[in-house]
Design an enzyme around this catalytic site. Structure first.
Site, PDB file in Angstrom:
ATOM      1  N   HIS A 166      -0.291  -5.667  15.058  1.00 62.55           N
ATOM      2  CA  HIS A 166      -1.033  -6.461  14.072  1.00 62.55           C
ATOM      3  C   HIS A 166      -0.556  -7.911  14.016  1.00 62.55           C
ATOM      4  CE1 HIS A 166       2.363  -5.292  11.294  1.00 62.55           C
ATOM      5  NE2 HIS A 166       2.158  -6.528  10.843  1.00 62.55           N
ATOM      6  N   ASP A 168       0.190   0.624  16.345  1.00 64.80           N
ATOM      7  CA  ASP A 168       0.597  -0.730  15.956  1.00 64.80           C
ATOM      8  C   ASP A 168       1.627  -1.222  16.961  1.00 64.80           C
ATOM      9  OD1 ASP A 168       0.824  -3.090  14.639  1.00 64.80           O
ATOM     10  OD2 ASP A 168       1.600  -2.264  12.758  1.00 64.80           O
ATOM     11  N   GLY A 179       6.880 -10.775   6.896  1.00 65.95           N
ATOM     12  CA  GLY A 179       7.673 -11.524   7.858  1.00 65.95           C
ATOM     13  C   GLY A 179       8.594 -10.639   8.668  1.00 65.95           C
ATOM     14  N   SER A 215       7.586  -7.823   9.927  1.00 65.08           N
ATOM     15  CA  SER A 215       6.750  -7.084  10.869  1.00 65.08           C
ATOM     16  C   SER A 215       7.166  -7.318  12.311  1.00 65.08           C
ATOM     17  CB  SER A 215       5.290  -7.507  10.720  1.00 65.08           C
ATOM     18  OG  SER A 215       4.681  -6.807   9.669  1.00 65.08           O
ATOM     19  N   SER A 265       6.024  -1.736  11.212  1.00 67.49           N
ATOM     20  CA  SER A 265       4.570  -1.794  11.065  1.00 67.49           C
ATOM     21  C   SER A 265       4.201  -2.286   9.672  1.00 67.49           C
ATOM     22  CB  SER A 265       3.951  -0.415  11.329  1.00 67.49           C
ATOM     23  OG  SER A 265       2.564  -0.422  11.086  1.00 67.49           O
TER      24      SER A 265
END
Length: 452
Positions: free
Chosen positions: A240, A268, A347, A349, A364
């Site tokens: 993502h 993801d 942030g 991720s 994720s």
């Protein structure tokens, strides 16, 4: 047919008991091996390589002292190997395994057959006799995954196989939405449980603060794990965070690379190929900028400790709650993720999840924050590596290659628990999901492979 199945099963159980005869009474500190020189699981997975920053985070977030943190990592490594041997021995009756206790000193293995209890206890584990096999639970969860493609699951956003309760659990803002989803999936009530929860997980890409990488000179995410693909260097991250073709720049705003592949939703996962200015290293950034060494990707057990590195909140630790979870974000449903008690914030991720020195996955999404606590989900690293044909950068990459006696086993391949290979004229069964690397040849690592 029943006679042949019993015959195979009897041989498997007999092999497992014989392999551990010397370990009776040793609890989780032993490791089945073909001889006295075989390394323990803790040695194989380099639990002694855990840096002070990781141990300190475990102490803070799990309420341990330093010695307890070190023992916990060693116990979890041994538990994974023991659970793998028992999974092979119990066959279709296997119903999952998990560790518990402050130091993960107790391994419980579930089975649907009471006659398996002695076999489980002979390995130093506790036995739980349950109604449903892991295969039955996984099949029921897969039906929910399929139903969610055509049925609104926004108000029932999380579901997973919970081996500790022997059920498929659906967590829902509105319980009626969970019951509707289960009905659409045709999952029997005896297999499922609905839990009410106010959580509405979301991808953590409201990108703020901390050392990170930038996507198209605007949004930011966190690097997961450095990887290679042939001679090309790069890193794994969350899907993502960017789409195929998006450009990236580093924490210093220097040109860095390009997204080569990205999947989201559904999974993801993504990877970025970097330019010649950037070099893949076998490290994750820990507290105070210290290097945390990555030595492999053996998947940790349910209940095991796990720590996360992210560009917004740094190091935080918790426990693995469930593997094979599914979660619905506003953008769609993600399957095959791992649910943990580790906190995270926007942030973080794409950042790294690691258990001891073993890479686990990339961040994720989740709910909550690191001030009040939260739940997060990570995309497991092994399926990501397999999907894109990547090789995890590890501390042993520069070791000279060993003798290749022939067979189907090969470095760089992701092996799932239960897979079989040949090596040096013998057949081996995989005990724990991992990516093969030099030094992890089947005869050398009884924590990962069992000779059949």
């Amino acid at each position: 047919m029943p006679h042949r199945r019993l015959s195979r099963r009897t041989r498997a159980v007999g092999a497992a008991v014989a392999a551990t005869a010397a370990l009776l009474g040793a609890g989780l500190s032993g490791s089945a091996s073909a001889g006295p020189a075989a390394p323990s699981a803790a040695r194989t997975l380099h639990t002694d390589a855990a840096p002070p920053a990781l141990l300190s985070a475990m102490e803070r977030d799990l309420g341990l002292d330093r010695a307890q943190a070190e023992r916990r990592l060693a116990n979890e490594a041994e538990a994974g190997a023991t659970a793998g041997r028992l999974r092979a021995a119990l066959g279709a009756d296997f119903a999952g395994a998990w560790v518990h206790g402050p130091e993960s000193g107790t391994l419980t293995v579930a089975t649907t057959d009471t006659t398996d209890v002695r076999t489980v206890e002979a390995q130093g584990a506790r036995a739980a006799v349950v109604r449903h096999t892991l295969a039955e639970l996984d099949a029921a969860k897969a039906r929910v995954d399929r139903a969610a493609r055509h049925h609104d699951s926004v108000d029932a956003p999380v579901w997973y196989v919970d081996v500790r309760t022997n059920q498929v659990v659906v967590r829902a803002v509105r319980p009626a939405a969970a019951h509707a989803l289960l009905a659409a999936a045709g999952v029997d009530a005896s297999l499922a449980r609905v839990e009410k929860s106010a959580d509405r997980p979301r991808p953590l890409y409201d990108l703020r603060g901390g050392e990170a990488y930038y996507i198209n000179n605007s949004g930011r995410c966190s690097i997961g794990f450095p990887v290679t693909k042939g001679t090309q260097q790069g890193y794994a991250t969350a899907g993502h965070c960017g789409r195929t073709g998006n450009s990236t720049s580093g924490h210093n705003r220097a040109a860095q690379g390009t997204f080569q592949g990205s999947v989201f939703p559904g999974r993801d996962m993504a990877w970025v190929a970097t330019n010649a200015q950037w070099t893949a290293t076998p490290y994750v950034k820990g507290a105070g900028g210290q290097n945390v060494q990555v030595t492999g990707s053996a998947q940790a057990a349910v209940g095991a400790s796990i720590c996360r590195s992210g560009s917004t909140t740094g190091w935080h630790c918790g426990r693995i709650e469930q593997h094979n979870s599914s979660v619905t974000y506003p953008e769609g449903t993600i399957t095959g993720v791992t649910r943990t008690t580790v906190c995270a914030e926007p942030g973080d991720s794409g950042g790294s999840y690691i258990s001891g020195s073993q890479a686990q996955g990339v961040t994720s999404g989740g709910s909550g924050n690191c001030g009040s606590g939260g739940t997060t989900f990570h995309q497991p690293i092994n399926p990501l590596l397999q999907n894109y044909g990547l090789t995890l950068k590890t501390a042993g990459d520069d070791d000279p290659p060993g003798e290749e006696p022939g067979g189907t086993w090969s470095t760089g391949t992701v092996y799932q628990a239960g897979d079989t290979v040949t090596y040096g004229g013998a057949i081996y069964r995989c005990l724990q999901t991992h990516q093969a690397q030099p030094g992890w040849e089947p005869p050398n690592v009884p924590a990962l492979w069992q000779r059949t």
